[in-house]
Design an enzyme around this catalytic site. Structure first.
Site, short mmCIF file in Angstrom:
data_model
loop_
_atom_site.label_atom_id
_atom_site.label_comp_id
_atom_site.label_asym_id
_atom_site.label_seq_id
_atom_site.Cartn_x
_atom_site.Cartn_y
_atom_site.Cartn_z
N LYS A 118 -20.68 55.91 7.71
CA LYS A 118 -21.49 54.70 7.54
C LYS A 118 -22.93 55.05 7.25
O LYS A 118 -23.48 55.99 7.82
CB LYS A 118 -21.43 53.84 8.83
CG LYS A 118 -20.07 53.23 9.08
CD LYS A 118 -20.07 52.40 10.35
CE LYS A 118 -20.63 50.99 10.11
NZ LYS A 118 -20.48 50.17 11.33
N GLY B 288 -22.78 45.71 3.83
CA GLY B 288 -22.08 45.27 2.63
C GLY B 288 -21.09 46.28 2.09
O GLY B 288 -20.65 46.17 0.97
N GLY B 289 -20.74 47.28 2.90
CA GLY B 289 -19.69 48.19 2.48
C GLY B 289 -20.15 49.32 1.58
O GLY B 289 -19.37 50.21 1.27
N LYS C 211 -15.85 56.37 15.01
CA LYS C 211 -14.39 56.44 15.16
C LYS C 211 -13.77 55.27 14.42
O LYS C 211 -14.25 54.14 14.50
CB LYS C 211 -14.04 56.37 16.66
CG LYS C 211 -12.58 56.25 16.96
CD LYS C 211 -11.90 57.60 16.98
CE LYS C 211 -10.39 57.45 17.21
NZ LYS C 211 -9.65 58.54 16.51
N GLU D 216 -21.87 43.27 16.55
CA GLU D 216 -20.56 43.45 15.94
C GLU D 216 -19.66 44.30 16.83
O GLU D 216 -20.10 45.32 17.36
CB GLU D 216 -20.70 44.11 14.57
CG GLU D 216 -21.47 43.24 13.58
CD GLU D 216 -21.38 43.75 12.14
OE1 GLU D 216 -21.60 42.93 11.24
OE2 GLU D 216 -21.08 44.93 11.92
N ARG E 260 -30.90 40.16 11.81
CA ARG E 260 -31.32 39.22 10.76
C ARG E 260 -30.37 38.03 10.76
O ARG E 260 -29.37 38.03 11.46
CB ARG E 260 -31.24 39.92 9.41
CG ARG E 260 -29.87 40.52 9.19
CD ARG E 260 -29.68 41.13 7.82
NE ARG E 260 -28.69 42.19 7.83
CZ ARG E 260 -27.37 42.03 7.73
NH1 ARG E 260 -26.87 40.82 7.63
NH2 ARG E 260 -26.55 43.05 7.76
N VAL F 204 -25.05 36.36 6.36
CA VAL F 204 -24.42 35.54 5.33
C VAL F 204 -23.56 34.46 5.98
O VAL F 204 -23.57 33.30 5.57
CB VAL F 204 -23.55 36.43 4.40
CG1 VAL F 204 -22.82 35.57 3.37
CG2 VAL F 204 -24.40 37.48 3.70
#
Lengths: 220, 456
Positions: free
Chosen positions: B158, B164-165, B201, B275, B292, B295
């Site tokens: 990451k 956003g991937g 992980k 998350e 923040r 979306v």
């Protein structure tokens, strides 16, 4: 610029050229305010193409449009719009409502010149802002100065970092579309560059325009 | 409250912030790039200012252009929206140095939560179970291989910045890790200007559940429930819903309360999203906090009736929350569909161009947040989000039924979109039963997924 200059815009093309750094700006502005209306009336009443007066370090030269064509008129009006915009510090772009809004904004960007398709054909180009910030013309550059494409004619200060405003083409510096110290947005028109061929009476003191065309600026 | 807010973003979120400013009675200025001159937020703005060319690095990602624009237009605060400069703590710092307020957490709070590895440790100390991950950023290949070995494959690479991937890859072996590192670094560099990476992980068959919290400057905090963002394509969320079908009511509440308590205790401020990954057994692991507006915030707005953007602005202005946990009532079920300019029929190739016709669906519980209009030319320079369809119903079944009608009614002509994948999802048994996991789409393959839906 004082209102007087704008009010005569459809009749004559005026250039005020102040020489001598020691002269107080306010005093010049006042003299112009007093003199210009009278001079414009004078020029209008005569058949003269050009009129120049000097008083101390102040020199004012009025020049009648070469042919008084529609394109000249449109240019003058356009300039008035842009000057108005510049009169509102802290406001770049218009606050017009509804769909007219983006059109109002377009007027200051390079895109508009492209859409008009005639910006270069009618004898002028516009140096645009490279950044959002505060505009300052270069002190050595004033109306009538001959410039070459790529010459630095001013800066836009973006958070203390000056960004160069460059002449988009060879020519003679014409009107400032905004005042020194005005807030400007990216792409906003700042200074008119008249093409040398279209301004036969340009300041002879300026540097000569090279015969060969200078390379076009890559900023666009 | 602020006098005037610079909206330093584009598209639907610029419009969303503009609306929130109007509701709060605060003036606003829309900052835009040359490519967005004709965009809806610019057209609807009270005031707009061009900050740079289409290239985001010289406009929406340029801290000096954005701050200069705020100063010359007389703003006293900057709303960064999501993406772009929204999670750049150095930007928040510079904003503060110019006596402007960054709408989001203060620079000090952002710094505290700036490192993802550090944040995991901080929240672990405040009672949240966290996902095992690398200690700090990956220095080099050797470090990465060692950390992956320690954590145990599979691992997820990451990027430290952004989301956003982009720059994310799941790898199952050391060899995959070696080759993916380079790709992820260059992707992260291109997308966020920062190529630091870390490892986490990877849980197979995981669910993505996030808790929305709001904490004011005075340490008063609440949670606003959770959102399930398990429907993803290549680590990009495409459908979000609440409540999550993954957890029981008691488990959802426990997680939300744990998250809000930990946020207050750790010193978080403003709206934020924690998350979590939830595994097949229902165990949850904290992965990261988003400092923040997100979306998918409308999902929470539909359930709570709270204007999240207005709340974010009020907290940044130093106002107290003005309500407590018992005041937060979560009603019904909401689903958000991200409408992207991606051609679902051609491997989700990003699209751009003229929207010949646009029609937003309506009806009870249907909300469309979009900057589209008929005749809008979608510029090719930015992310592909065209808008969000958010549908509410008193229960999940009703919300799904309304969603089908709304998606059928939505018209976007001229630009290919991913609407077909949403329609297919609403026919998919795994989704309908609420058992979707983050790998559902990628495992089956989007093409096969669409084909299966077409066969019925």
């Amino acid at each position: 610029m004082p209102d007087a200059i704008r009010s005569e815009a459809h009749e004559a093309h005026a250039e005020a050229n102040a020489e001598g750094r020691a002269v107080d700006r306010a005093a010049i502005a006042e003299s112009i305010g007093e003199l210009l209306p009278a001079l414009i009336a004078k020029l209008g009443a005569t058949g003269l193409a050009e009129l120049e007066v000097r008083q101390d370090a102040l020199r004012i030269r009025l020049r009648r449009p070469v042919d008084g064509s529609a394109s000249r008129d449109r240019r003058s009006t356009d300039r008035t719009d842009r000057a108005d915009r510049g009169d509102r510090p802290g406001r770049a772009g218009s606050a017009a409502s509804g769909t007219s809004h983006p059109i109002g904004l377009s007027a200051v960007g390079p895109g508009r010149d492209g859409r008009e398709g005639g910006a270069r054909d009618d004898g002028r180009a516009v140096a645009t802002s490279p950044a959002v910030g505060i505009f300052q013309p270069r002190s050595s550059i004033r109306a009538g100065t001959r410039v070459r494409a790529g010459d630095r004619i001013g800066t836009v200060d973006m958070l203390g970092v000056p960004q160069d405003v460059v002449a988009p083409s060879d020519g003679v510096v014409g009107a400032n579309l905004v005042e020194p110290g005005d807030a400007v947005e990216y792409g906003q028109g700042l200074v008119v560059i008249e093409f040398a061929s279209a301004t036969p009476g340009a300041d002879p003191a300026g540097s000569p325009v090279a015969a060969a065309a200078a390379p076009a600026m890559t900023d666009r | 409250m602020f006098r005037k807010i610079l909206i330093a973003n584009r598209g639907e979120i610029a419009l969303r912030i503009l609306r929130a400013c109007r509701v709060l009675g605060v003036e606003s200025v829309v900052a835009y790039s040359e490519a967005d001159r004709e965009s809806l937020p610019v057209q609807l703005a009270d005031e707009a200012i061009c900050i740079g060319p289409a290239d985001a690095k010289r406009s929406y990602l340029s801290a000096s252009a954005v701050i200069s624009a705020a100063l010359v237009t007389g703003c006293d605060a900057i709303h960064p929206g999501y993406g772009f400069l929204s999670e750049d703590e150095s930007f928040a710092d510079v904003v503060a140095a110019h006596d402007l307020t960054f709408i989001g957490p203060s620079a000090a709070v952002l710094e505290k939560f700036g490192s993802k590895a550090g944040t995991r440790e901080l929240f672990a100390a405040h009672g949240l179970p966290t996902i095992p991950g690398s200690h700090g950023m990956l220095r080099d290949e050797l470090h990465a291989l060692g950390e992956a070995e320690r954590i145990g494959y599979p691992v997820l690479i990451k990027p430290s910045a952004g989301g956003g991937g982009k720059g994310m890859r799941m790898v199952r072996t050391a060899r995959e890790l070696e080759s993916a590192l380079r790709v992820c670094r260059s992707e992260a560099k291109a997308a966020f200007g920062d190529d630091s990476l870390y490892l986490e992980k990877w849980l197979d068959e995981n669910r993505h559940v996030e808790i929305q919290v709001a904490v004011d400057r005075y340490g008063h905090g609440v949670h606003l429930g959770e959102r399930d963002c398990s429907v993803q394509r290549r680590h990009q969320k495409i459908i979000e819903e609440a409540p999550t079908p993954a957890l029981s009511d008691a488990a959802r509440l426990e997680l939300a309360e744990l998250a809000s308590r930990a946020s207050v205790a750790a010193g978080y401020e403003n709206v934020g999203t924690l998350e979590f990954l939830v595994d097949a057994a229902g165990a949850f692991y904290f992965i990261e906090i988003n400092c923040r507006i997100q979306v998918e915030h409308p999902v929470t707005e539909m359930l709570t009736g709270i204007d999240m953007v207005a709340l974010q602005i009020r907290i940044a202005a130093g106002e107290p929350l003005g309500f407590s946990q018992p005041d937060v009532q979560l009603r019904g079920h909401a689903i958000e569909f991200r409408v992207n300019a991606e051609d679902a029929a051609h491997d989700f190739r990003p699209g751009a161009g003229l929207v010949e016709r646009y029609h937003a669906p309506g009806g009870p519980g249907v909300r469309m947040d979009s900057h589209l209009f008929s005749g809008y030319d979608v510029p090719p320079f930015y992310d592909s989000l065209l808008g969000k369809l958010i549908v509410w119903g008193p229960d999940r079944t009703t919300a799904i039924a309304r969603s089908r009608v709304a998606l059928d009614e939505l018209v976007v002509e001229g630009v290919a979109t991913n609407v077909a994948i949403h329609q297919a999802m609403l026919l998919n048994e795994t989704f309908l039963e609420g058992r979707m996991t983050t790998n559902l789409l990628d495992r089956v393959g989007s093409a096969a997924f669409l084909a299966a839906a077409a066969r019925g």
